[in-house]
Design an enzyme around this catalytic site. Structure first.
Site, PDB file in Angstrom:
ATOM      1  N   GLY A   1      -8.050  -3.673   0.889  1.00 33.24           N
ATOM      2  CA  GLY A   1      -8.256  -4.908   0.242  1.00 33.24           C
ATOM      3  C   GLY A   1      -9.093  -4.736  -0.664  1.00 33.24           C
ATOM      4  CE1 TYR A   2      -8.715  -2.516  -5.514  1.00 35.32           C
ATOM      5  CE2 TYR A   2      -6.690  -3.239  -4.499  1.00 35.32           C
ATOM      6  CZ  TYR A   2      -7.245  -2.291  -4.538  1.00 35.32           C
ATOM      7  OH  TYR A   2      -6.685  -1.363  -4.868  1.00 35.32           O
TER       8      TYR A   2
END
Lengths: 155, 155
Positions: A28-29
């Site tokens: 995930g960012y």
């Protein structure tokens, strides 16, 4: 720089996965697509990483550190809406080639993709997909993990 | 939420620092000011932290994890141009009040700032600075660490 020659397909039907290696992958960012820097959290089974990609289009610096599960969990909530979560099965096709089958979870369920790597472009072109493979999406950028993290499953 | 009542001053002359506590403080930003998320690295002596502040103006989530020296050093180069590095001396004034004196290094040398904390606004207003204190910059936002990390020493 390493160049990978891969083809990517949708999955028409799950194959027999007995004997395949199974890994839990979450990434995930922490940053948004327009930010100057990209920070990504990534889990593969019991190993966790934080990766930074610097701005700049020609030269992008990449720095990566292994982090603890606790550190991962501290920041993971901030990736909400920018995540890819999947089970990755690694196994062998009848011709001996290795496949990586991703069974997506969370917002991307029930998408499934399979990738096969080749040692030359010629070999990649000659490849005959087994019956359980679906459409070839190798050239379709919408199926890149990063794009799907932001935009969800392609229509 | 904690409210601190502090006054901040330039330093006219360094006091006698015998007996003062000394700490090395480094902090730097991995993200640019306009990015949606703020990620800050911070070192205080042998302790290292990564702190994330989420976007949003009313409610900003803050998440912090202690990190190792190795993890800190992996990402620190990417804070170049967005850093505050200083020695922090903590000592006592003649009236018993605690002061925190920051002697800046790197791009912010030779700036020096001193802060004193008070238990009430009334006490803060009545405070008579000792002779080694310089101009009062309490209300001058340019002297905030975050602003100086980006913009350097105020003119």
């Amino acid at each position: 720089m390493t160049t990978e020659i891969e083809r990517k397909f949708l999955v028409a039907a799950l194959p027999d996965l007995t004997g395949a290696d199974r890994a839990v992958v979450r990434q995930g960012y922490l940053t948004a697509p327009d930010d100057s820097t990209e920070l990504r959290l990534r889990q593969k089974n019991d190993t966790y990483f934080l990766t930074l990609k610097g701005g700049g289009s020609l030269v992008r610096v990449e720095r990566e550190a292994e982090i603890s599960a606790k550190q991962f969990e501290t920041f993971w909530p901030e990736t909400e809406g920018r995540r890819v979560e999947k089970e990755r099965f690694t196994g062998k096709l009848a011709d001996g080639r290795v496949f990586e089958l991703d069974v997506f979870q969370g917002d991307l369920a029930p998408l499934r993709l399979v990738e096969v790597e080749f040692s030359s472009e010629n070999e990649a072109q000659q490849f005959t997909p087994p019956p359980w493979f679906g459409s070839d999406v190798t050239e379709d950028k919408r199926y890149k993990n990063k794009n799907m993290a932001i935009n969800g499953i392609p229509d």
